[in-house]
Design a protein around this motif. Structure first.
Motif, PDB file in Angstrom:
ATOM      1  N   LEU A   1       0.847  -1.198   0.000  1.00  0.00           N
ATOM      2  CA  LEU A   1       0.000   0.000   0.000  1.00  0.00           C
ATOM      3  C   LEU A   1       0.876   1.239   0.000  1.00  0.00           C
ATOM      4  O   LEU A   1       1.679   1.448   0.911  1.00  0.00           O
ATOM      5  N   ASP A   2       0.740   2.041  -1.057  1.00  0.00           N
ATOM      6  CA  ASP A   2       1.562   3.237  -1.200  1.00  0.00           C
ATOM      7  C   ASP A   2       0.770   4.435  -0.692  1.00  0.00           C
ATOM      8  O   ASP A   2      -0.153   4.890  -1.366  1.00  0.00           O
ATOM      9  N   GLU A   3       1.098   4.913   0.476  1.00  0.00           N
ATOM     10  CA  GLU A   3       0.413   6.065   1.072  1.00  0.00           C
ATOM     11  C   GLU A   3      -1.107   5.926   0.923  1.00  0.00           C
ATOM     12  O   GLU A   3      -1.753   6.784   0.304  1.00  0.00           O
ATOM     13  N   PRO A   4      -1.693   4.875   1.486  1.00  0.00           N
ATOM     14  CA  PRO A   4      -3.098   4.593   1.172  1.00  0.00           C
ATOM     15  C   PRO A   4      -4.066   5.662   1.674  1.00  0.00           C
ATOM     16  O   PRO A   4      -5.174   5.768   1.175  1.00  0.00           O
ATOM     17  N   LEU A   5      -3.670   6.444   2.654  1.00  0.00           N
ATOM     18  CA  LEU A   5      -4.602   7.413   3.236  1.00  0.00           C
ATOM     19  C   LEU A   5      -4.266   8.849   2.845  1.00  0.00           C
ATOM     20  O   LEU A   5      -5.002   9.776   3.193  1.00  0.00           O
ATOM     21  N   ALA A   6      -3.166   9.030   2.106  1.00  0.00           N
ATOM     22  CA  ALA A   6      -2.664  10.393   1.864  1.00  0.00           C
ATOM     23  C   ALA A   6      -3.645  11.254   1.087  1.00  0.00           C
ATOM     24  O   ALA A   6      -3.694  12.467   1.271  1.00  0.00           O
TER      25      ALA A   6
END
Lengths: 274, 311
Positions: free
Chosen positions: B153-158
Motif C-alpha cells: 500500500l503506497d500512502e493509502p490514506l494520503a
C-alpha cells in the motif's frame, strides 16, 4: 465584446465564404467573369446537383477520397501510438528534442518534402539506383505515381496532426494505470489493449479526425505522387473549377464533400458526450 | 507467507536510494514503512512490486526470489497512491480486471469484494462518479481480488480528507485481520504508522534505522533520527527524552523558563530553556492553561525515561 468579436470573426471567415459557395452551387454556368449567373438572375435551371449524381464520376472520386483519408488517418494514429509512447519513455530532458525531431521536417516547405519523395522513388531515383547497384533489381521498379507512394506522401504530410494530440493525451495520463494493469497480471500487450488504448480513445478519435478531415480534400499529394487513374474528390473539384470552369458544379461538389465530413464530426461529438 | 528482503541496493544515477537494505516481515502482519521524502520508502515498495529493478539483493517471498520476475508474475498486489483506477471501466470491471487476467473471473467474487469494502451495489458506477473514499475502497478491493499473500500500500490514506483518514485506517486494519493478508504500507505520517501497524520500520537514507512494534520504536528509539522523527523528542547528550516524560511544577531539579507555548489540541507543547541554555520541549495536558511565556518553572524527569541512543 470578445464574444461579439468572435461572432464577427466566424461570420466573416467561416459563414460568409460558405454561403458564397452554397449560392454558387445553385447558380448556372455562363461565359464571362465570373463564369456563372446567380440562380435568381438566370432563366436556365441549375443542373450542377443533377450532374453530381448523374454518373459515378464524382461519387467514386468521393469514395476514393474517403477511403484514402480513412486509411491515412488510421495509419497516422497507428504510427503515433508507438512514437508517442516511445518518446514518453525517454528521459524528460530528451522528450522535447525527440518530439522536435518528429515535427522538424515540417519546417521545410511542403512542396520540397514531396519533391524529396519524388527524388527517392522515381525510376532513376535513389531507391531504384540502390536496388540496381546492389543487384536486387535488374531494372527500375516503378514506385512513383502509385498508391504506396501516395500513401507515403499522405502519412508524411499528416503524421504530426495525429502525433501531437495523442502525445499530449498520453503524457497527461497517470503512468500508474499501466503499472496497475501489470500488477494485476496483464502482459505489456494486454495492458496496452485493455488500458492504454481505451483510456486514450477520445484522443485517438480526435487525432483520427484531425487527419481525416483535411486529408479527404487533399489534392496536391495525389497530384505529385499518386497514380494518374486515382481521381480524388479534391482533384475532381479542382478540374471543374480551373479546367472546365464549371463553378456551380465545383461548388456543388465542395458542398457535398463538406456534408460527408460533417457526419464523422457529429458522430464523434455524440461519442464524446457519452 | 513470509517476505525477506536481503541486502537490497538501488541507485538512481549517482544517488543511492537504498543501501544494502534488509528487512524481514512476519506472516499475516501489518507492517508500516515510515520515512520522510527521499528516505527510499517508495523505491522499496516499487522494487518489491517489480516496477523498479534493484541493482543488487534478493526479495524472498516464501523461499522464492521474486526479484527476476516481471510485475505480472509476482504474487503480491499493489494499491497505488493515486489509486490508478481504470477510468474507462466500471467499478465491477475494475475489480474484475485481475481475475479476468488470471481466468478466474466470477461475478459473485466481485460482489463479495464490493461487500467486503462496503460498496455493495455500486458495480456499474465509473470511478469518476465516486467520492475519494469510495475510490480508495475500490482500489483496495481490486488489489485484494486475487487473494494476494502480500499487499503493498503506497500512502493509502494520503489522498483522503483528515476526517476520513482515521475511519479508513481502522477499516484497513479490519480488512488486514479478516483477509489474513500481510500488509506492507508506506507512509510519511508517523501517527498513521504507529496507530495501524503491528511493526514499524523507520527508513532513513536508504537503510532501516529501526524495526519494531510501535510502542517500542516510540519509547525506545534506537537512533537520534528515529527519536526526532517520531514526536518532538529532546536530545540530551546521547539520550532522548520525550516531552511528555518531563514533569513541570514548583518543585523539581532543573530550573528553566518558558519561551513559547504551542497548542497541539490534546496537549500544550512548551519550549523551555534551562539555566545552562539547553532547549527542552515539555508536553502538558491541555486541560489547564500553560504557564505564561517568560515565567520560571522547575522541571524534573525520571532517569529511566532517558533513552540511550545508538549512532
Amino acid at each position: 465584446m470578445i464574444r461579439a468579436g468572435a461572432v464577427a470573426w466566424l461570420a466573416l471567415l467561416v459563414a460568409a465564404p460558405l454561403l458564397l459557395v452554397l449560392v454558387i452551387a445553385f447558380a448556372v454556368p455562363d461565359e464571362g467573369l465570373p463564369p456563372f449567373r446567380l440562380p435568381w438572375a438566370s432563366e436556365a435551371p441549375n443542373e450542377s446537383w443533377a450532374l453530381l449524381t448523374a454518373d459515378a464520376f464524382f461519387l467514386s472520386a468521393l469514395a476514393r477520397s474517403v477511403l484514402l483519408a480513412a486509411v491515412t488517418a488510421l495509419l497516422c494514429v497507428g504510427l503515433s501510438y508507438p512514437m508517442a509512447l516511445g518518446i514518453l519513455r525517454a528521459q524528460p530532458r530528451l522528450r522535447a528534442w525527440l518530439l522536435g525531431l518528429c515535427v522538424l521536417p515540417f519546417a521545410i516547405g511542403f512542396v520540397l518534402r514531396m519533391g524529396a519523395w519524388i527524388g527517392l522513388l522515381r525510376d532513376s531515383g535513389l531507391v531504384n539506383r540502390l536496388l540496381i547497384e546492389l543487384g536486387l533489381a535488374s531494372e527500375a521498379w516503378q514506385m512513383l505515381y502509385a498508391w504506396p507512394a501516395l500513401l507515403a506522401g499522405m502519412l508524411h504530410s499528416y503524421l504530426p496532426f495525429a502525433l501531437l494530440p495523442l502525445y499530449a493525451a498520453l503524457a497527461a495520463r497517470d503512468p500508474a494505470l499501466e503499472e496497475a494493469a501489470a500488477d494485476l497480471g496483464a502482459s505489456p500487450f494486454t495492458a496496452f489493449c485493455t488500458v492504454t488504448l481505451p483510456a486514450s480513445a477520445a484522443a485517438a478519435g480526435a487525432a483520427f479526425l484531425l487527419v481525416f478531415i483535411p486529408a479527404v480534400g487533399e489534392f496536391v499529394v495525389p497530384e505529385l505522387l499518386g497514380p494518374p487513374e486515382a481521381l480524388l474528390a479534391g482533384r475532381a473539384i479542382w478540374q471543374e473549377f480551373f479546367q472546365s470552369r464549371d463553378w456551380p458544379l465545383a461548388a456543388a461538389a465542395s458542398v457535398a464533400l463538406l456534408g460527408v465530413l460533417l457526419a464523422p464530426i457529429i458522430l464523434w461529438q455524440r461519442l464524446e458526450r457519452r | 507467507m513470509s517476505l525477506r528482503i536481503e541486502a537490497l541496493h538501488k541507485s538512481f544515477g549517482a544517488t543511492p536510494a537504498l543501501r544494502d537494505l534488509s528487512l524481514e516481515l512476519p506472516a499475516r502482519s501489518f507492517v508500516a514503512i515510515l520515512g520522510g521524502s527521499g528516505s527510499g520508502k517508495s523505491t522499496l515498495l516499487r522494487i518489491i512490486a517489480g516496477f523498479e529493478t534493484a541493482d543488487a539483493g534478493r526479495i524472498m517471498l516464501d523461499g522464492q526470489d521474486i526479484a527476476p520476475l516481471p510485475p505480472r508474475l509476482r504474487p503480491c498486489a499493489m494499491m497505488f497512491q493515486s489509486y490508478a483506477l481504470f477510468p474507462h471501466l466500471s467499478v465491477h470491471e475494475n475489480i474484475a480486471y485481475g481475475l479476468r487476467r488470471a481466468g478466474t473471473y466470477q461475478a459473485a467474487r466481485v460482489r463479495e469484494l464490493l461487500e467486503l469494502v462496503g460498496l455493495a451495489g455500486l458495480d456499474s458506477r465509473r470511478p469518476a462518479q465516486l467520492s475519494g473514499g469510495q475510490q480508495q475502497r475500490v482500489a483496495l478491493a481490486r488489489a485484494l481480488a486475487r487473494k494476494p499473500p502480500l499487499l503493498l500500500l503506497d500512502e493509502p490514506l494520503a489522498a483522503l480528507d483528515a476526517g476520513l483518514r482515521a475511519a479508513t485506517g481502522a477499516e484497513l486494519r479490519r480488512l488486514q485481520r479478516e483477509t489474513g493478508t500481510t500488509f506492507l504500507m508506506v507512509t510519511h505520517d508517523q501517527q498513521e504508522a504507529l496507530g495501524l501497524a503491528d511493526l514499524v520500520a523507520i527508513l532513513h537514507g536508504g537503510r532501516v534505522a529501526q524495526l519494531g512494534p510501535p510502542q517500542q520504536v516510540y519509547a525506545r528509539p534506537a537512533t537520534r533520527f528515529v527519536a526526532e522523527f517520531l514526536g518532538a523528542a529532546n536530545i540530551i547528550g546521547n539520550h532522548a527524552l520525550r516531552p511528555e516524560n518531563i514533569r513541570l511544577g514548583i518543585t523539581g531539579t532543573v530550573p528553566a523558563h518558558v519561551l513559547r507555548a504551542g497548542f497541539r489540541g490534546e496537549t500544550w507543547l512548551l519550549e523551555c530553556r534551562t539555566a545552562d541554555g539547553t532547549a527542552l520541549r515539555v508536553a502538558l495536558p491541555a486541560g489547564a492553561p500553560p504557564p505564561p511565556e517568560g515565567s520560571a518553572v522547575m522541571l524534573s524527569w525520571d532517569v529511566a525515561a532517558m533513552v540511550p541512543l545508538g549512532a
